[in-house]
Design a protein around this motif. Sequence first.
Motif, PDB file in Angstrom:
ATOM      1  N   ALA A 190      -6.722   4.102   1.728  1.00  0.00           N
ATOM      2  CA  ALA A 190      -5.340   3.680   1.975  1.00  0.00           C
ATOM      3  C   ALA A 190      -4.939   3.954   3.425  1.00  0.00           C
ATOM      4  O   ALA A 190      -4.322   3.096   4.071  1.00  0.00           O
ATOM      5  CB  ALA A 190      -4.390   4.386   1.008  1.00  0.00           C
ATOM      6  N   MET A 193      -1.742  -1.736  -5.866  1.00  0.00           N
ATOM      7  CA  MET A 193      -3.004  -1.728  -5.134  1.00  0.00           C
ATOM      8  C   MET A 193      -3.804  -3.005  -5.377  1.00  0.00           C
ATOM      9  O   MET A 193      -4.458  -3.519  -4.465  1.00  0.00           O
ATOM     10  CB  MET A 193      -3.820  -0.480  -5.475  1.00  0.00           C
ATOM     11  CG  MET A 193      -3.192   0.783  -4.924  1.00  0.00           C
ATOM     12  SD  MET A 193      -2.617   0.572  -3.212  1.00  0.00           S
ATOM     13  CE  MET A 193      -2.716   2.205  -2.614  1.00  0.00           C
ATOM     14  N   ALA A 197      -2.154  -5.446  -3.177  1.00  0.00           N
ATOM     15  CA  ALA A 197      -2.587  -5.247  -1.790  1.00  0.00           C
ATOM     16  C   ALA A 197      -3.969  -5.862  -1.575  1.00  0.00           C
ATOM     17  O   ALA A 197      -4.224  -6.502  -0.546  1.00  0.00           O
ATOM     18  CB  ALA A 197      -2.603  -3.761  -1.441  1.00  0.00           C
ATOM     19  N   TRP A 233      -6.807   1.510   5.693  1.00  0.00           N
ATOM     20  CA  TRP A 233      -6.284   0.174   5.432  1.00  0.00           C
ATOM     21  C   TRP A 233      -4.933  -0.001   6.123  1.00  0.00           C
ATOM     22  O   TRP A 233      -4.673  -1.020   6.754  1.00  0.00           O
ATOM     23  CB  TRP A 233      -6.140   0.007   3.929  1.00  0.00           C
ATOM     24  CG  TRP A 233      -6.528  -1.301   3.348  1.00  0.00           C
ATOM     25  CD1 TRP A 233      -7.142  -2.345   3.958  1.00  0.00           C
ATOM     26  CD2 TRP A 233      -6.312  -1.697   1.996  1.00  0.00           C
ATOM     27  NE1 TRP A 233      -7.323  -3.366   3.069  1.00  0.00           N
ATOM     28  CE2 TRP A 233      -6.823  -2.995   1.856  1.00  0.00           C
ATOM     29  CE3 TRP A 233      -5.739  -1.085   0.890  1.00  0.00           C
ATOM     30  CZ2 TRP A 233      -6.778  -3.700   0.657  1.00  0.00           C
ATOM     31  CZ3 TRP A 233      -5.705  -1.779  -0.295  1.00  0.00           C
ATOM     32  CH2 TRP A 233      -6.216  -3.065  -0.419  1.00  0.00           C
ATOM     33  N   LEU A 234      -4.061   1.001   6.001  1.00  0.00           N
ATOM     34  CA  LEU A 234      -2.744   0.937   6.639  1.00  0.00           C
ATOM     35  C   LEU A 234      -2.858   0.866   8.158  1.00  0.00           C
ATOM     36  O   LEU A 234      -2.183   0.054   8.804  1.00  0.00           O
ATOM     37  CB  LEU A 234      -1.907   2.158   6.250  1.00  0.00           C
ATOM     38  CG  LEU A 234      -1.316   2.147   4.854  1.00  0.00           C
ATOM     39  CD1 LEU A 234      -0.736   3.509   4.508  1.00  0.00           C
ATOM     40  CD2 LEU A 234      -0.262   1.057   4.735  1.00  0.00           C
ATOM     41  N   HIS A 241       1.067   1.932  -9.644  1.00  0.00           N
ATOM     42  CA  HIS A 241       0.075   2.135  -8.586  1.00  0.00           C
ATOM     43  C   HIS A 241      -1.021   1.070  -8.692  1.00  0.00           C
ATOM     44  O   HIS A 241      -1.378   0.430  -7.701  1.00  0.00           O
ATOM     45  CB  HIS A 241      -0.516   3.547  -8.692  1.00  0.00           C
ATOM     46  CG  HIS A 241      -1.719   3.765  -7.844  1.00  0.00           C
ATOM     47  ND1 HIS A 241      -1.658   3.929  -6.474  1.00  0.00           N
ATOM     48  CD2 HIS A 241      -3.037   3.847  -8.173  1.00  0.00           C
ATOM     49  CE1 HIS A 241      -2.873   4.109  -6.002  1.00  0.00           C
ATOM     50  NE2 HIS A 241      -3.730   4.063  -7.008  1.00  0.00           N
ATOM     51  N   VAL A 282     -12.491   0.514   0.225  1.00  0.00           N
ATOM     52  CA  VAL A 282     -11.604  -0.225  -0.677  1.00  0.00           C
ATOM     53  C   VAL A 282     -12.386  -0.735  -1.883  1.00  0.00           C
ATOM     54  O   VAL A 282     -11.952  -0.587  -3.029  1.00  0.00           O
ATOM     55  CB  VAL A 282     -10.896  -1.373   0.076  1.00  0.00           C
ATOM     56  CG1 VAL A 282     -10.194  -2.312  -0.885  1.00  0.00           C
ATOM     57  CG2 VAL A 282      -9.901  -0.808   1.090  1.00  0.00           C
ATOM     58  N   GLY A 327      -9.654   7.201  -2.296  1.00  0.00           N
ATOM     59  CA  GLY A 327      -8.463   6.360  -2.273  1.00  0.00           C
ATOM     60  C   GLY A 327      -7.509   6.739  -1.157  1.00  0.00           C
ATOM     61  O   GLY A 327      -6.920   5.868  -0.509  1.00  0.00           O
ATOM     62  N   LYS A 328      -7.337   8.034  -0.919  1.00  0.00           N
ATOM     63  CA  LYS A 328      -6.471   8.482   0.178  1.00  0.00           C
ATOM     64  C   LYS A 328      -7.010   7.999   1.524  1.00  0.00           C
ATOM     65  O   LYS A 328      -6.251   7.504   2.368  1.00  0.00           O
ATOM     66  CB  LYS A 328      -6.360  10.007   0.177  1.00  0.00           C
ATOM     67  CG  LYS A 328      -5.519  10.560  -0.935  1.00  0.00           C
ATOM     68  CD  LYS A 328      -5.518  12.072  -0.923  1.00  0.00           C
ATOM     69  CE  LYS A 328      -4.811  12.609  -2.150  1.00  0.00           C
ATOM     70  NZ  LYS A 328      -4.911  14.068  -2.253  1.00  0.00           N
ATOM     71  N   VAL A 355       0.912   4.081  -2.932  1.00  0.00           N
ATOM     72  CA  VAL A 355       0.664   5.517  -2.713  1.00  0.00           C
ATOM     73  C   VAL A 355       1.831   6.334  -3.270  1.00  0.00           C
ATOM     74  O   VAL A 355       1.617   7.348  -3.950  1.00  0.00           O
ATOM     75  CB  VAL A 355       0.440   5.800  -1.210  1.00  0.00           C
ATOM     76  CG1 VAL A 355       0.458   7.294  -0.920  1.00  0.00           C
ATOM     77  CG2 VAL A 355      -0.871   5.173  -0.733  1.00  0.00           C
ATOM     78  N   ILE A 411       0.839  -1.204   0.000  1.00  0.00           N
ATOM     79  CA  ILE A 411       0.000   0.000   0.000  1.00  0.00           C
ATOM     80  C   ILE A 411       0.874   1.255   0.000  1.00  0.00           C
ATOM     81  O   ILE A 411       0.623   2.197  -0.765  1.00  0.00           O
ATOM     82  CB  ILE A 411      -0.974   0.002   1.196  1.00  0.00           C
ATOM     83  CG1 ILE A 411      -1.982  -1.147   1.065  1.00  0.00           C
ATOM     84  CG2 ILE A 411      -1.700   1.348   1.309  1.00  0.00           C
ATOM     85  CD1 ILE A 411      -2.749  -1.446   2.345  1.00  0.00           C
TER      86      ILE A 411
END
Length: 186
Positions: free
Chosen positions: A165, A82, A85, A168-169, A78, A137, A161-162, A67, A63
């Motif tokens: 991510a 992704m 991921a 998710w992180l 990217h 997601v 998406g930001k 990014v 991820i």
Amino acid sequence: MDLRARYRVPALTGLLTIVSLALVFGAVLGAIPQSVVPHAPETVLGAIPHVNAAISALAIGTIVAGVRAVRRGDVARHRTLMLSAFGLFAGFLVLYLYRIVLEGPTDFGGPSVVETYLYLPFLAVHIVLAIVAIPLVYYVLLLAYTYPVAELSATNHPRAGKLAAALWLISFSMGIAVYAMLYLVW
């Protein structure tokens, strides 16, 4: 690109989210019978948490790299990262659900004061973040699937998406911490 799906991204996101969460909650609450899955040897079941921790660490790296790639303008990289991921997440989820169906959730082995004031609140935040991240997601992936790259910037893909991510992180990172509390510390 599927134009029919393009106009149904929110509905498809909702459907995928409901199915995913139903599987997770069904497994955790014991609603999925053990008889529907093949039984693996104890060594395989015992290895799943450790494999999932490694998958989580790989997903975090993927991820972050994804990014960074999009920030550099490398959209192809990217996309590959992704999707990787997401594949790691899917593998994690299959292994997690398999083990939960067969063995149930893992009990906390540490002191009850640590369980009450550290582990359970931490686990609750991890679970909430994972639940919130799932539809984001799916939404971002569906937008990427249904729109050409040139049109994605005009959609919610960059903004969602930001957020996806980031959540998710954090969720993967907290999952590794939960793993450490369950299997390494106590």
